[in-house]
Structures are given as structure tokens and as C-alpha cells.
Enzyme design. Structure first.
Site, mmCIF file in Angstrom:
data_model
loop_
_atom_site.group_PDB
_atom_site.id
_atom_site.type_symbol
_atom_site.label_atom_id
_atom_site.label_comp_id
_atom_site.label_asym_id
_atom_site.label_seq_id
_atom_site.Cartn_x
_atom_site.Cartn_y
_atom_site.Cartn_z
ATOM 1 N N ASP A 30 0.851 -1.190 0.000
ATOM 2 C CA ASP A 30 0.000 0.000 0.000
ATOM 3 C C ASP A 30 0.890 1.245 0.000
ATOM 4 O O ASP A 30 1.893 1.310 0.705
ATOM 5 C CB ASP A 30 -0.912 -0.015 1.233
ATOM 6 C CG ASP A 30 -2.076 0.949 1.105
ATOM 7 O OD1 ASP A 30 -3.225 0.490 0.999
ATOM 8 O OD2 ASP A 30 -1.833 2.188 1.111
ATOM 9 N N ILE A 31 0.504 2.240 -0.772
ATOM 10 C CA ILE A 31 1.294 3.473 -0.894
ATOM 11 C C ILE A 31 1.270 4.281 0.393
ATOM 12 O O ILE A 31 2.169 5.094 0.641
ATOM 13 C CB ILE A 31 0.777 4.306 -2.100
ATOM 14 C CG1 ILE A 31 1.843 5.231 -2.636
ATOM 15 C CG2 ILE A 31 -0.485 5.068 -1.747
ATOM 16 C CD1 ILE A 31 1.520 5.806 -4.004
ATOM 17 N N ASN A 87 -12.921 -3.499 2.456
ATOM 18 C CA ASN A 87 -13.882 -2.405 2.571
ATOM 19 C C ASN A 87 -14.853 -2.484 1.397
ATOM 20 O O ASN A 87 -14.449 -2.744 0.262
ATOM 21 C CB ASN A 87 -13.150 -1.059 2.564
ATOM 22 C CG ASN A 87 -12.222 -0.910 3.761
ATOM 23 O OD1 ASN A 87 -12.540 -1.349 4.863
ATOM 24 N ND2 ASN A 87 -11.059 -0.310 3.549
ATOM 25 N N HIS A 100 -10.107 -5.473 -3.299
ATOM 26 C CA HIS A 100 -8.788 -5.694 -2.708
ATOM 27 C C HIS A 100 -8.905 -6.105 -1.253
ATOM 28 O O HIS A 100 -9.783 -5.647 -0.533
ATOM 29 C CB HIS A 100 -7.902 -4.447 -2.847
ATOM 30 C CG HIS A 100 -8.542 -3.181 -2.372
ATOM 31 N ND1 HIS A 100 -9.469 -2.491 -3.132
ATOM 32 C CD2 HIS A 100 -8.412 -2.475 -1.233
ATOM 33 C CE1 HIS A 100 -9.875 -1.421 -2.474
ATOM 34 N NE2 HIS A 100 -9.260 -1.383 -1.310
HETATM 35 P P1 5GP Z 1 -9.794 1.209 0.241
HETATM 36 O O1 5GP Z 1 -10.083 2.383 1.124
HETATM 37 O O2 5GP Z 1 -10.426 1.365 -1.133
HETATM 38 O O3 5GP Z 1 -10.136 -0.096 0.906
HETATM 39 O O4 5GP Z 1 -8.228 1.148 0.087
HETATM 40 C C1 5GP Z 1 -7.535 1.696 -0.993
HETATM 41 C C2 5GP Z 1 -6.064 1.622 -0.621
HETATM 42 O O5 5GP Z 1 -5.315 1.844 -1.791
HETATM 43 C C3 5GP Z 1 -5.627 2.688 0.401
HETATM 44 O O6 5GP Z 1 -5.093 2.033 1.548
HETATM 45 C C4 5GP Z 1 -4.583 3.499 -0.352
HETATM 46 O O7 5GP Z 1 -3.506 3.906 0.458
HETATM 47 C C5 5GP Z 1 -4.148 2.547 -1.453
HETATM 48 N N1 5GP Z 1 -3.698 3.219 -2.668
HETATM 49 C C6 5GP Z 1 -4.323 4.236 -3.304
HETATM 50 N N2 5GP Z 1 -3.647 4.596 -4.414
HETATM 51 C C7 5GP Z 1 -2.563 3.761 -4.475
HETATM 52 C C8 5GP Z 1 -1.486 3.656 -5.408
HETATM 53 O O8 5GP Z 1 -1.378 4.364 -6.410
HETATM 54 N N3 5GP Z 1 -0.554 2.692 -5.143
HETATM 55 C C9 5GP Z 1 -0.632 1.878 -4.051
HETATM 56 N N4 5GP Z 1 0.345 0.978 -3.892
HETATM 57 N N5 5GP Z 1 -1.645 1.960 -3.168
HETATM 58 C C10 5GP Z 1 -2.603 2.891 -3.368
#
Ligand code: 5GP
Ligand code: ZN
Length: 114
Positions: A30-31, A87, A100
Site C-alpha cells: 500500500d502506498i 472495505n 482488494h
Molecule cells: P480502500 O479504502 O479502497 O479499501 O483502500 C484503498 C487503498 O489503496 C488505500 O489504503 C490506499 O492507500 C491505497 N492506494 C491508493 N492509491 C494507491 C497507489 O497508487 N498505489 C498503491 N500501492 N496503493 C494505493
């Protein structure tokens, strides 16, 4: 699907730190990690969320979880413990609409439900 960030990561069009990939799933860090280990495990096929799953996807979803188990072991957190989170939708905090599984560990976490 063309605009999907995670599809672009799978295709290598957007850089990421991949830790595993096979013909069904891809895993990358995760970034914006919330713990020392924070890996996202995603199906290579675009599925927007749990809501869009079909019965054909059941093997694939199982593979997401066994991959998470294997990566937890690789990260050395199998015994100390970790959290697996999916989520779903706005109230579930989903930001990226490509299914994811978050693998989070490496530190003690508070229980989210008190
Ligand atoms: P969600 O809130 O949709 O469950 O999680 C999305 C996740 O994707 C977040 O934890 C966010 O930090 C991660 N994320 C968003 N953009 C990127 C990206 O460009 N690269 C990576 N590696 N992670 C990302
Ligand atoms: Zn996608």
C-alpha cells in the site's frame, strides 16, 4: 475498467512495489501504509467490489485469502498476528473500486469494535 488505478498497477502502467503475482492475483505494498506490513491483494480480473462477485469467483476469492496467508508468513507476522480487511462501498470506506484485500500487521492493533 480503463480508468481503474489497480488495473493499471497490474498492467505495470503505474509503478508499485509488487510482492507477489500469478495468473489470478497480484499483491503490492500500500502506498500509504498504516502498519509495518500493509499489502493489498487483488484479483487480476477487474471486479469492482464484493457486491459484484458471482459464484464463478469463489475459487478466486479463496485464492486471495490463501495468498494473504502465504504473504503473512513471508512477512514474518503469521504468529504475531495480522488483520485482513475488505472495505465495501462508501460507508465501508472503499475508495478504490477494484476488489482488494488489505493485509495489515507488524504491530499490535486496537480492536475496531471495542
Ligand atoms: P480502500 O479504502 O479502497 O479499501 O483502500 C484503498 C487503498 O489503496 C488505500 O489504503 C490506499 O492507500 C491505497 N492506494 C491508493 N492509491 C494507491 C497507489 O497508487 N498505489 C498503491 N500501492 N496503493 C494505493
Ligand atoms: Zn480494475
Amino acid at each position: 475498467m480503463n480508468d481503474c488505478l489497480f488495473c493499471k498497477i497490474i498492467a505495470g502502467e503505474i509503478p508499485s512495489e509488487k510482492v507477489y503475482e500469478d495468473d489470478q492475483v497480484t499483491a503490492f505494498r500500500d502506498i500509504n501504509p498504516v502498519a509495518p506490513t500493509h499489502i493489498l491483494i487483488i484479483p487480476n480480473k477487474h471486479i469492482a467490489s464484493i457486491n459484484e462477485l458471482t459464484s464463478d469467483d469463489e475459487t478466486l476469492v479463496g485464492h486471495l485469502f490463501t495468498t494473504a496467508r502465504d504473504l503473512a508468513k513471508q512477512e514474518g507476522i503469521s504468529e504475531s498476528g495480522y488483520r485482513l480487511i475488505i472495505n465495501v462501498g462508501p460507508d465501508g470506506g472503499q475508495v478504490i473500486y477494484h476488489l482488494h484485500l488489505h493485509l495489515i500487521g507488524g504491530q499490535k492493533m486496537r480492536h475496531p469494535m471495542g
